[in-house]
Design an enzyme around this catalytic site. Structure first.
Site, PDB file in Angstrom:
ATOM      1  N   ASP A  45      41.100  22.158  52.634  1.00 38.64           N
ATOM      2  CA  ASP A  45      39.743  22.044  52.085  1.00 38.64           C
ATOM      3  C   ASP A  45      39.695  20.953  51.008  1.00 38.64           C
ATOM      4  O   ASP A  45      38.643  20.699  50.416  1.00 38.64           O
ATOM      5  CB  ASP A  45      39.202  23.395  51.601  1.00 38.64           C
ATOM      6  N   SER A  46      40.835  20.273  50.794  1.00 36.36           N
ATOM      7  CA  SER A  46      40.831  19.048  49.989  1.00 36.36           C
ATOM      8  C   SER A  46      39.901  18.015  50.623  1.00 36.36           C
ATOM      9  O   SER A  46      39.583  16.999  49.999  1.00 36.36           O
ATOM     10  CB  SER A  46      42.250  18.474  49.864  1.00 36.36           C
ATOM     11  N   ASP A  84      42.657  25.706  56.189  1.00 37.24           N
ATOM     12  CA  ASP A  84      42.237  26.458  54.999  1.00 37.24           C
ATOM     13  C   ASP A  84      40.985  27.273  55.284  1.00 37.24           C
ATOM     14  O   ASP A  84      40.025  26.732  55.860  1.00 37.24           O
ATOM     15  CB  ASP A  84      41.888  25.479  53.867  1.00 37.24           C
ATOM     16  N   LYS A 112      45.148  29.408  56.079  1.00 36.20           N
ATOM     17  CA  LYS A 112      45.703  29.465  54.713  1.00 36.20           C
ATOM     18  C   LYS A 112      44.663  30.045  53.760  1.00 36.20           C
ATOM     19  O   LYS A 112      43.484  29.691  53.849  1.00 36.20           O
ATOM     20  CB  LYS A 112      46.151  28.078  54.254  1.00 36.20           C
ATOM     21  N   GLU A 114      44.036  31.246  49.497  1.00 33.75           N
ATOM     22  CA  GLU A 114      44.510  31.078  48.117  1.00 33.75           C
ATOM     23  C   GLU A 114      44.377  32.380  47.343  1.00 33.75           C
ATOM     24  O   GLU A 114      43.286  32.971  47.327  1.00 33.75           O
ATOM     25  CB  GLU A 114      43.671  30.008  47.400  1.00 33.75           C
ATOM     26  N   GLU A 181      51.817  25.331  44.707  1.00 36.72           N
ATOM     27  CA  GLU A 181      51.282  24.068  44.181  1.00 36.72           C
ATOM     28  C   GLU A 181      51.441  24.001  42.659  1.00 36.72           C
ATOM     29  O   GLU A 181      51.052  24.936  41.942  1.00 36.72           O
ATOM     30  CB  GLU A 181      49.789  23.951  44.572  1.00 36.72           C
TER      31      GLU A 181
HETATM   32  O1  KIV Z   1      43.493  21.605  50.645  1.00 34.01           O
HETATM   33  C1  KIV Z   1      44.614  21.087  50.593  1.00 34.01           C
HETATM   34  O2  KIV Z   1      44.823  19.913  50.916  1.00 34.01           O
HETATM   35  C2  KIV Z   1      45.720  21.912  50.125  1.00 34.01           C
HETATM   36  C3  KIV Z   1      47.000  21.205  49.773  1.00 34.01           C
HETATM   37  C4  KIV Z   1      46.833  20.531  48.478  1.00 34.01           C
HETATM   38  C5  KIV Z   1      48.161  22.110  49.785  1.00 34.01           C
HETATM   39  O3  KIV Z   1      45.592  23.089  49.998  1.00 34.01           O
END
Ligand code: KIV
Length: 263
Positions: A45-46, A84, A112, A114, A181
């Site tokens: 989600d970056s 994510d 994924k 968090e 992270e």
């Molecule tokens: O969203 C993302 O790119 C991430 C990485 C920084 C691990 O979660």
């Protein structure tokens, strides 16, 4: 080359061999990353930061993640594809199952999430229904405002203990992988050694089982890349060479170096 599965990552951990992961959000980079031999692609989600131009990842929606997952999966990458689940899309088991199902139908092979202990029962529910899960601890960008910005986590003894306990809880709940992270090198080292599941570090030192970077940071395209990242395109003529250089540097221990971690 055969498709990478979680079993391959577990075997690499058992042999003490490192593996690499990069974020990707489209078909072109999915193909290039896969062809380079990098084992894991994260549809992170970056993309809220590097594709959409937001300051945080909080604006990213389920629809956005599903769209980019489909773009990445379209090329049938050899790399394992993790997606994510975005902010506020997995607060209950019901919500998490619905969001995860959307991503899996678009081609994600693992999702994924968090967070720490509050997620354990949700992870258990996802895993019991056949959805592989990767946890994410330390600096969790979806909690940007709670953390007071992008800061190293786990520096105090109490914080380090809490992260270790969360990591063990996530493993116990059935997660297959863990991203750590921005935590001090020593803590990441301890967690990687204690966990049976592979740990992927970002700004977490050299002793995690895998390393992940945000694609735009490692290609020198981000205006303010985090200090732990490295521009792999600087000394390469082609993007494909930069990707291979990242993979080789992770494998042979050239990345990360002291400048890329926190003590
Ligand atoms: O969203 C993302 O790119 C991430 C990485 C920084 C691990 O979660």
């Amino acid at each position: 080359m055969a498709k990478v599965t979680i079993n391959d990552l577990i075997k690499l951990k058992a042999k003490g061999e490192k593996f690499a992961c990069l974020t990707a959000y489209d078909a072109t980079f999915s193909r290039l990353i896969s062809q380079s031999g990098i084992e894991v692609i994260l549809v992170g989600d970056s993309l809220g930061n590097v594709i959409q131009g937001h300051k945080t990842t909080l604006q990213v929606t389920t629809k956005d993640m599903a769209y980019h997952t489909a773009c990445v999966a379209k090329t049938d990458p050899r790399s394992l594809v993790i997606t994510d689940l975005p902010f506020m899309s997995y607060q209950t088991s019901d919500e998490a199952l619905k969001t995860a199902a959307k991503m899996m139908r678009k081609g994600a092979e693992m999702i994924k999430v968090e967070g720490g202990h509050w997620l354990n029962s949700i992870i258990l529910d996802l895993v019991e229904r056949g959805i592989p899960v990767c946890g994410h601890l330390g600096l969790t960008p979806q909690s940007f405002h709670m953390l007071g910005g992008y800061k190293v986590q786990g520096r105090s003894e109490a914080d380090a203990k809490a992260i270790l306990s969360d990591a063990l809880g996530i493993q116990e709940a059935g997660a297959s992988l863990l991203v750590l992270e921005c935590v001090p090198r020593q803590l990441a080292s301890e967690i990687s050694a204690k966990l049976k599941i592979p740990v992927i570090g970002i700004g977490a030192g050299p002793n995690t089982d895998g390393q992940v970077l945000v694609l735009h940071d490692m290609l020198g395209l981000s205006p303010n890349p985090p200090g732990f990242s490295k521009n792999f395109l600087k000394d390469a003529n082609f993007v494909s060479d930069a990707l291979k250089c990242f993979l080789n540097s992770v494998k042979n221990g050239d990345f990360p170096k002291e400048a890329n971690w926190y003590d």
